[in-house]
Design a protein around this motif. Structure first.
Motif, PDB file in Angstrom:
ATOM      1  N   GLY A  25      -1.974   0.471  -7.855  1.00 30.16           N
ATOM      2  CA  GLY A  25      -0.640  -0.218  -6.732  1.00 30.16           C
ATOM      3  C   GLY A  25      -0.278   1.313  -5.594  1.00 30.16           C
ATOM      4  O   GLY A  25       0.750   1.892  -5.720  1.00 30.16           O
ATOM      5  N   ASP A  26      -1.183   1.545  -4.987  1.00 28.53           N
ATOM      6  CA  ASP A  26      -0.845   2.064  -4.126  1.00 28.53           C
ATOM      7  C   ASP A  26      -0.837   1.603  -2.740  1.00 28.53           C
ATOM      8  O   ASP A  26      -0.908   0.328  -2.418  1.00 28.53           O
ATOM      9  N   ALA A  30      -1.099  -2.560  -1.965  1.00 26.49           N
ATOM     10  CA  ALA A  30       0.031  -3.078  -0.643  1.00 26.49           C
ATOM     11  C   ALA A  30      -0.299  -3.808   0.117  1.00 26.49           C
ATOM     12  O   ALA A  30      -0.207  -4.983   0.738  1.00 26.49           O
ATOM     13  N   ALA A  31      -1.050  -3.174   0.687  1.00 25.73           N
ATOM     14  CA  ALA A  31      -1.375  -3.796   1.883  1.00 25.73           C
ATOM     15  C   ALA A  31      -2.502  -4.625   2.133  1.00 25.73           C
ATOM     16  O   ALA A  31      -2.398  -5.902   2.448  1.00 25.73           O
ATOM     17  N   ILE A  54       4.667  -3.837  -9.499  1.00 30.58           N
ATOM     18  CA  ILE A  54       5.134  -5.270  -9.138  1.00 30.58           C
ATOM     19  C   ILE A  54       6.791  -5.881  -8.980  1.00 30.58           C
ATOM     20  O   ILE A  54       6.023  -6.570  -7.573  1.00 30.58           O
ATOM     21  N   GLN A  55       7.612  -4.935  -8.873  1.00 33.18           N
ATOM     22  CA  GLN A  55       8.879  -5.302  -8.466  1.00 33.18           C
ATOM     23  C   GLN A  55       9.176  -4.665  -6.939  1.00 33.18           C
ATOM     24  O   GLN A  55       9.500  -5.692  -6.506  1.00 33.18           O
ATOM     25  N   ASP A  56       8.301  -3.735  -6.977  1.00 27.66           N
ATOM     26  CA  ASP A  56       8.876  -3.348  -5.174  1.00 27.66           C
ATOM     27  C   ASP A  56       8.017  -4.355  -3.756  1.00 27.66           C
ATOM     28  O   ASP A  56       8.520  -4.723  -3.103  1.00 27.66           O
ATOM     29  N   ILE A  57       6.078  -5.024  -4.406  1.00 27.91           N
ATOM     30  CA  ILE A  57       5.301  -5.889  -3.736  1.00 27.91           C
ATOM     31  C   ILE A  57       6.513  -7.099  -3.033  1.00 27.91           C
ATOM     32  O   ILE A  57       5.410  -7.614  -2.993  1.00 27.91           O
TER      33      ILE A  57
END
Length: 347
Positions: A25-26, A30-31, A54-57
Motif C-alpha cells: 500500500g504505497d 494509492a495513485a 485501507i482506512q487512509d485511502i
C-alpha cells in the motif's frame, strides 16, 4: 494485477483464511486506486477495524451503518465496502440501485454467523408474540426476519422504546444483550448466545490487570467485549473509578477521544478490535491509546488488503447482491430503528 496472488492468511474460528497479497500500500498503489475509483465513479468506504492503509485511502471511514447511509447519499455508481460481508449487504439494502463491491467476498463475521435465518425463524416460533430486535451486525436474511434493528449506540434506546409488556428476542450478541438488559431493567428480554470471537476474547481479568497497571487511565469499552460486565462490576466494587469507565460504540469512541485530548488525558485503555487505534490516534495524537488486548485483531477485517482493493477496482469484483424481497424487509427493520430510537452510527 500480475503481482496479485491468493496466499495463506490469518487463522479464524474455522481455520486458515486466505488473503489477496502481492501489492504494497504505497504511493504508486494509492495513485492507481484513485485512478480506478474515478473510472468506475466509485466511493470507497472503510470500517474502523481495517488496515491503516485501507482506512487512509478511503473516502469515508467509520461504523458500518453510518458508512452505508453516507454512501446512499452520494452520486457514486459503485460502493466499494472495505469491511466484512454483512456490511456490504447493508450498503446494498440502503442503496438497491447502486453496484456494491467487497474486495474479498470471503471476509465473513463470527458474530453475524452466530445467528442464522433458520435459527432465528425457529426461535421466533417458540415466542410467537415477541418483538425481534437484531443488532446491525447480522446478515441480510436475519434482518429480513427482524422487527427492528439496533446499533450498539442506540440499542438501549430502541429496547426502552418498545412496549414494556412485550417479550423481546435480542440477538445475536450476548454481551450487548446483557448490557441492554442491565440498562433497561427489563426481565422479559431473551438474549441469543452469540458473540464476536475477537471481542469475546477481551476478558475481565485482562481488563482488571491493565487497569491496575494504569490507575489514572480512562477505559473505552465496546459493549460487545467479554470484559464489559466485568468493567461494570469492578466499578461497582470500587476497584475501578466509575468515572473512568465509558461504554461506547466505535463512533462514540472517536467523539470521546477528542474530549480526552482536550482534557489532557495521558492514557486511555481501549477494549475493542485493535484497528480502532489508528482512528483514535489520528483524532487525538497527544493521548496514548493502548489496547486492553493487543491480540484482538479480526482476521476477517484484515482480509481487505491493498491487493484485494486493487483487484476489486480493476476487475469489478466481488459484487454483493441481496434478493429484493429480503432487502425490502430488512430495510423496514432499519427504518423502524430510526423511528423508534436515535439512528446511531453503527456497531
Amino acid at each position: 494485477m500480475e503481482r496479485v496472488f491468493r496466499a495463506p492468511g490469518h487463522t479464524g474460528p474455522e481455520g486458515d483464511i486466505g488473503r489477496w497479497e502481492g501489492v504494497v500500500g504505497d504511493e504508486e498503489w494509492a495513485a492507481e486506486i484513485c485512478r480506478l475509483k474515478e473510472r468506475r465513479n466509485a466511493v470507497i468506504l472503510a470500517h474502523n477495524y481495517e488496515l491503516p492503509e485501507i482506512q487512509d485511502i478511503a473516502d469515508h471511514t467509520g461504523d458500518s451503518l453510518a458508512l452505508s447511509r453516507i454512501a446512499a447519499e452520494t452520486d457514486a455508481d459503485v460502493i466499494v465496502f472495505c469491511g466484512v460481508h454483512f456490511m456490504a449487504e447493508t450498503a446494498k439494502i440502503l442503496s438497491p440501485d447502486k453496484t456494491v463491491l467487497i474486495p474479498d467476498e470471503d471476509a465473513g463475521c463470527s458474530l453475524a454467523d452466530s445467528l442464522t435465518a433458520d435459527e432465528l425463524a425457529e426461535w421466533k416460533s417458540e415466542h410467537p408474540d415477541a418483538v425481534v430486535v437484531s443488532y446491525i451486525n447480522t446478515t441480510a436474511a436475519v434482518k429480513g426476519l427482524t422487527d427492528v434493528c439496533c446499533t450498539s449506540s442506540n440499542a438501549v434506546d430502541v429496547v426502552a422504546g418498545l412496549p414494556a409488556d412485550r417479550e423481546i428476542l435480542f440477538g445475536p450478541d450476548q454481551f450487548l444483550g446483557a448490557h441492554v438488559r442491565r440498562q433497561t431493567g427489563r426481565d422479559n428480554i431473551h438474549v441469543w448466545a452469540g458473540e464476536c470471537h475477537v471481542h469475546a476474547g477481551i476478558s475481565g481479568p485482562e481488563l482488571a490487570r491493565r487497569a491496575e497497571e494504569n490507575p489514572d487511565a480512562d477505559l473505552f469499552i465496546h459493549p460487545e467485549c467479554g470484559c464489559a460486565n466485568s468493567a461494570i462490576y469492578l466499578a461497582g466494587e470500587g476497584v475501578i473509578d466509575p468515572e473512568r469507565v465509558h461504554m461506547l460504540s466505535t463512533g462514540e469512541m472517536l467523539t470521546s477521544a477528542k474530549t480526552a485530548g482536550e482534557a489532557g488525558r495521558g492514557t486511555v485503555l481501549v477494549a475493542t478490535e485493535v484497528g480502532m487505534l489508528h482512528q483514535l490516534r489520528g483524532v487525538a495524537p497527544e493521548v496514548d491509546f493502548a489496547p486492553v488486548n493487543e491480540r484482538a485483531s479480526c482476521p476477517y477485517m484484515k482480509m481487505i488488503t491493498p491487493a484485494a482493493l486493487l483487484r476489486c477496482l480493476a476487475l469489478g469484483t466481488d459484487e454483493v447482491d441481496v434478493e429484493v424481497d429480503v432487502a425490502d424487509k430488512a430495510r423496514r427493520a432499519v427504518e423502524r430503528m430510526i423511528s423508534v430510537g436515535t439512528p446511531g452510527g453503527g456497531e
